[in-house]
Motif scaffolding. Structure first.
Motif, PDB file in Angstrom:
ATOM      1  N   VAL A   7       0.736  -1.318  -0.191  1.00 46.72           N
ATOM      2  CA  VAL A   7       0.090  -0.128  -0.017  1.00 46.72           C
ATOM      3  C   VAL A   7       0.971   1.007   0.068  1.00 46.72           C
ATOM      4  CG1 VAL A   7      -1.748   1.340   1.215  1.00 46.72           C
ATOM      5  CG2 VAL A   7      -1.862  -1.136   1.036  1.00 46.72           C
ATOM      6  N   VAL A   8       0.954   1.740  -1.148  1.00 49.20           N
ATOM      7  CA  VAL A   8       2.198   2.879  -1.359  1.00 49.20           C
ATOM      8  C   VAL A   8       1.301   4.206  -0.861  1.00 49.20           C
ATOM      9  CG1 VAL A   8       3.472   4.246  -3.041  1.00 49.20           C
ATOM     10  CG2 VAL A   8       3.132   1.855  -3.161  1.00 49.20           C
ATOM     11  N   GLN A   9       1.770   5.075  -0.089  1.00 51.39           N
ATOM     12  CA  GLN A   9       1.246   6.233   0.353  1.00 51.39           C
ATOM     13  C   GLN A   9       1.830   7.475   0.136  1.00 51.39           C
ATOM     14  OE1 GLN A   9       0.743   4.990   4.828  1.00 51.39           O
ATOM     15  NE2 GLN A   9       0.819   2.989   3.991  1.00 51.39           N
ATOM     16  N   LEU A  10       1.082   8.645  -0.077  1.00 55.84           N
ATOM     17  CA  LEU A  10       1.676   9.835  -0.332  1.00 55.84           C
ATOM     18  C   LEU A  10       1.293  10.677   0.685  1.00 55.84           C
ATOM     19  CD1 LEU A  10       2.844  11.876  -2.309  1.00 55.84           C
ATOM     20  CD2 LEU A  10       0.420  12.184  -3.115  1.00 55.84           C
ATOM     21  N   TYR A  11       2.272  11.408   1.326  1.00 56.27           N
ATOM     22  CA  TYR A  11       2.158  12.267   2.363  1.00 56.27           C
ATOM     23  C   TYR A  11       2.958  13.713   2.213  1.00 56.27           C
ATOM     24  CZ  TYR A  11       1.427   8.395   5.477  1.00 56.27           C
ATOM     25  OH  TYR A  11       0.769   7.441   5.940  1.00 56.27           O
TER      26      TYR A  11
ATOM     27  N   SER B  26       0.169  26.916  11.867  1.00 55.95           N
ATOM     28  CA  SER B  26       1.092  25.506  11.974  1.00 55.95           C
ATOM     29  C   SER B  26       0.244  24.624  11.304  1.00 55.95           C
ATOM     30  CB  SER B  26       1.290  25.246  13.418  1.00 55.95           C
ATOM     31  OG  SER B  26       2.257  24.268  13.544  1.00 55.95           O
ATOM     32  N   ARG B  27       1.274  23.604  10.612  1.00 57.32           N
ATOM     33  CA  ARG B  27       0.720  22.750   9.756  1.00 57.32           C
ATOM     34  C   ARG B  27       1.218  21.183  10.262  1.00 57.32           C
ATOM     35  NH1 ARG B  27      -3.301  23.248   8.871  1.00 57.32           N
ATOM     36  NH2 ARG B  27      -3.635  21.330   7.165  1.00 57.32           N
ATOM     37  N   PRO B  28       0.482  19.983  10.032  1.00 61.54           N
ATOM     38  CA  PRO B  28       0.987  18.905  10.647  1.00 61.54           C
ATOM     39  C   PRO B  28       2.222  18.504  10.048  1.00 61.54           C
ATOM     40  CG  PRO B  28      -1.338  18.823  10.126  1.00 61.54           C
ATOM     41  CD  PRO B  28      -1.056  20.099   9.656  1.00 61.54           C
ATOM     42  N   VAL B  29       2.896  17.545  10.762  1.00 60.91           N
ATOM     43  CA  VAL B  29       4.273  17.393  10.130  1.00 60.91           C
ATOM     44  C   VAL B  29       4.058  16.309   8.860  1.00 60.91           C
ATOM     45  CG1 VAL B  29       5.383  17.067  12.551  1.00 60.91           C
ATOM     46  CG2 VAL B  29       4.293  15.216  12.112  1.00 60.91           C
ATOM     47  N   ARG B  30       2.966  15.729   8.862  1.00 57.83           N
ATOM     48  CA  ARG B  30       2.648  15.141   7.738  1.00 57.83           C
ATOM     49  C   ARG B  30       1.122  14.714   7.504  1.00 57.83           C
ATOM     50  NH1 ARG B  30       6.542   9.703   5.717  1.00 57.83           N
ATOM     51  NH2 ARG B  30       8.424  10.490   6.763  1.00 57.83           N
ATOM     52  N   GLU B  31       0.661  14.917   6.161  1.00 57.14           N
ATOM     53  CA  GLU B  31      -0.507  14.806   5.996  1.00 57.14           C
ATOM     54  C   GLU B  31      -0.774  13.699   4.728  1.00 57.14           C
ATOM     55  OE1 GLU B  31      -3.165  18.545   6.249  1.00 57.14           O
ATOM     56  OE2 GLU B  31      -1.626  19.187   5.770  1.00 57.14           O
ATOM     57  N   LEU B  32      -1.543  12.901   4.802  1.00 58.17           N
ATOM     58  CA  LEU B  32      -1.786  11.664   3.893  1.00 58.17           C
ATOM     59  C   LEU B  32      -2.759  12.371   2.702  1.00 58.17           C
ATOM     60  CD1 LEU B  32      -1.627   8.693   2.911  1.00 58.17           C
ATOM     61  CD2 LEU B  32      -4.001   8.379   4.081  1.00 58.17           C
ATOM     62  N   LYS B  33      -2.238  12.265   1.495  1.00 58.09           N
ATOM     63  CA  LYS B  33      -2.899  12.901   0.593  1.00 58.09           C
ATOM     64  C   LYS B  33      -3.237  11.891  -0.791  1.00 58.09           C
ATOM     65  CE  LYS B  33      -2.799  17.115   1.834  1.00 58.09           C
ATOM     66  NZ  LYS B  33      -4.359  17.662   2.085  1.00 58.09           N
ATOM     67  N   GLY B  34      -2.993  10.755  -0.337  1.00 58.16           N
ATOM     68  CA  GLY B  34      -3.099   9.387  -1.571  1.00 58.16           C
ATOM     69  C   GLY B  34      -2.589   8.282  -1.034  1.00 58.16           C
TER      70      GLY B  34
ATOM     71  N   TRP C  14       6.584  12.813   0.494  1.00 60.96           N
ATOM     72  CA  TRP C  14       7.072  11.471   0.746  1.00 60.96           C
ATOM     73  C   TRP C  14       6.192  10.552   0.164  1.00 60.96           C
ATOM     74  CZ3 TRP C  14       6.618  15.194   4.720  1.00 60.96           C
ATOM     75  CH2 TRP C  14       7.533  15.347   5.422  1.00 60.96           C
ATOM     76  N   VAL C  15       6.694   9.621  -0.467  1.00 59.82           N
ATOM     77  CA  VAL C  15       6.109   8.332  -1.008  1.00 59.82           C
ATOM     78  C   VAL C  15       6.874   7.281  -0.005  1.00 59.82           C
ATOM     79  CG1 VAL C  15       5.779   6.773  -2.940  1.00 59.82           C
ATOM     80  CG2 VAL C  15       5.910   9.019  -3.389  1.00 59.82           C
ATOM     81  N   ALA C  16       5.700   6.629   0.521  1.00 62.25           N
ATOM     82  CA  ALA C  16       6.137   5.763   1.682  1.00 62.25           C
ATOM     83  C   ALA C  16       5.261   4.562   1.965  1.00 62.25           C
ATOM     84  CB  ALA C  16       6.048   6.592   2.805  1.00 62.25           C
ATOM     85  N   PRO C  17       5.685   3.595   2.802  1.00 64.65           N
ATOM     86  CA  PRO C  17       4.904   2.470   3.255  1.00 64.65           C
ATOM     87  C   PRO C  17       4.137   2.658   4.534  1.00 64.65           C
ATOM     88  CG  PRO C  17       7.291   2.122   3.821  1.00 64.65           C
ATOM     89  CD  PRO C  17       7.263   3.552   3.098  1.00 64.65           C
TER      90      PRO C  17
END
Length: 510
Positions: A431-435, A444-452, A494-497
């Motif tokens: 499951v490849v995730q985009l943050y 102030s924005r989150p350190v990461r946000e899932l976008k796909g 980031w493209v991440a697991p």
């Protein structure tokens, strides 16, 4: 649906601002609003109404068109209209909204269901196949030391634990009219797949419910057949830790099924502790003491305290409550007929003191420091035990060659890609995730946000370029004046697991 709780002291079912000003005024909602179960009557307990008549008046004038179950509208509205306290036009509009949806749904053209469909459409082979697929894809493999999974079919396994043969708990809370007798338990599935000669069983301990009475350990409104009151166990031998130890000693590997009864999760099932209820830890410690490899399978609706587990057991599987095909999904996956591909929809806390813990937290002004003056804990790491989006499979994947548009306009689109390679020896699904992260913004924005995210199945040795496209407007956030903006500047990608790793790049919004 208007909820049970209040917002700024106003019960949700009496909140004209949210139900009318925002929902219908700003959002142009054209349906109808129904209260949650008895929420109108419960305004009395909130201290927002003296009786059902006042509660009904507050509800219908706020914008609740249908009162669920408690009869406050049915018993009070006629008198409220006759007394002049409630305008007839308000009632007419509520009725009009309900009828409009009934017409759209075709209920006036086809008001009756075919009762014979219950006999022909429920639990068909096709439906059970879908249920099994959903269960396969929901299992999350959290640890697999030395490739202990999948299991060797030639070995003898000890199936141990209070949930290994509990039909009702496979269904989970709010099972509706689900029948415990229809559920396949893990024990039954292992026996069917491996034969009785290769499967030993011991319940070990019972899980005591926190309640007493008919619905102990279950969640309304499930019928007795789905609550554990009957048909929960197909074997009646008393639970014994000694029997569990004996089974583990005779086997090559132990598979422990522990967790919570179905009714310990879900609505009205809050717990003050995340510890395994009852004597399950005594059972686990006793089985671990045999020095046989242990596969820990957790059945629960929430993350439990398993901080001890990564060092003490070989494999960890979060199975949740998988439904009627739970046993087949678990046994087939542990035996390698399917490869796990589920990912955590939450951050797994190390302790209850770490809650709330979530991946998209803010950085704070002191994210790290060499001394104690930083955001964190004195007695524990601040990161979760397992991060959001995490999950293993029976192969390994490598991420690389991240590419992103160097610049994107505030009304354009962002294109990101990365190469994913199956570096293991068998097919698997990743499951490849985009943050994304906005480095500097008015708020102030989150350190990461899932976008796909994208599910990618690759044979051993194969690779694929996974591409994502994000509308630039989805990079935005609300400024201090509550205006949605897309701030200019540098963003991380980031493209991440999972939410704590991956290949990283950056781009500019102009």
């Amino acid at each position: 649906m208007s909820a049970f709780q209040d917002l700024n002291g106003v019960p949700a079912s009496a909140n004209h601002h949210t139900l009318t000003d925002i929902l219908r005024g700003e959002w142009r909602f054209n349906g109808f609003v129904v209260s949650d179960w008895s929420a109108t009557h419960e305004m009395i307990a909130h201290g927002a109404a003296t009786d059902d008549a006042q509660a009904a008046l507050r509800g219908v004038t706020a914008g609740v068109d249908m009162d669920m179950v408690d009869g406050a509208y049915l018993n009070s509205i006629p008198a409220l209209v006759q007394s002049g306290k409630l305008q007839k036009d308000v009632v007419d509009e509520a009725v009009r909204r309900v009828l409009r949806i009934k017409f759209k749904a075709g209920l006036f053209d086809h008001p009756y269901a075919d009762p014979q469909r219950e006999k022909t459409d429920i639990l068909t082979p096709e439906n059970r196949k879908v249920a099994r697929k959903l269960a396969f894809e929901s299992l999350v493999l959290l640890q697999n030391k030395n490739g202990v999974l999948p299991l060797n079919r030639k070995q003898t396994i000890a199936v141990i634990g209070p949930l290994a043969n509990d039909k009702s708990s496979q269904l989970g809370p709010w099972a509706g009219n689900g029948q415990a007798a229809d559920a396949i338990t893990p024990l039954a599935a292992f026996r069917q797949k491996m034969g009785d000669d290769h499967v030993l069983y011991a319940k070990g301990v019972n899980i005591p419910p926190f309640e007493s009475g008919l619905a102990a350990g279950v969640a309304a409104p499930a019928p007795p057949s789905a609550t554990g009151v009957k048909d929960a166990e197909t074997e009646s031998k008393p639970a014994s830790i000694d029997d569990a130890v004996a089974a583990a000693n005779k086997a090559d590997i132990a598979v422990l099924f522990v967790g919570e009864l179905a009714g310990m999760s879900g609505e009205a099932s809050s717990r003050a502790s995340l510890e395994l209820p009852g004597d399950q830890m005594k059972l686990i410690d006793a089985v671990i003491a045999t020095h046989k490899p242990v596969v820990l399978v957790l059945e629960s609706g929430r993350p439990l305290n398993i901080t001890w587990a990564p060092e003490k057991v070989s494999a960890i599987v979060q199975a949740w409550y998988l439904g009627v095909e739970a046993g087949n999904a678990i046994a087939h996956t542990l035996l390698g007929d399917a490869s796990p591909s589920g990912r955590l929809p939450l951050s797994w806390p190390r302790s209850i003191g770490q809650i709330p813990v979530y991946y998209n937290h803010k950085n704070t002004g002191r994210p790290s420091a060499p001394d104690r003056w930083h955001t964190g804990y004195l007695d524990s790491p601040k990161d979760p035990l397992f991060p959001f989006g995490y999950g293993l499979t029976y192969t390994t994947f490598k991420y690389g060659n991240l590419k992103t548009d160097p610049r994107v306009s505030a009304d354009g689109s962002l294109h990101v890609s990365a190469e994913i390679e199956n570096t293991g020896k068998r097919e698997g699904t990743e499951v490849v995730q985009l943050y994304l992260h906005d480095r500097v913004a008015p708020t102030s924005r989150p350190v990461r946000e899932l976008k796909g995210f994208e599910r990618v199945t690759l044979p051993a040795g194969a690779h694929k370029t996974v591409e994502f496209t994000v509308n630039a407007n989805d990079l935005g956030s609300y400024d201090p004046d509550m205006h949605w903006i897309v701030p200019t500047g540098t963003y991380d990608v980031w493209v991440a697991p999972d939410s704590a790793s991956g290949v990283q790049g950056s781009f500019e919004v102009q």
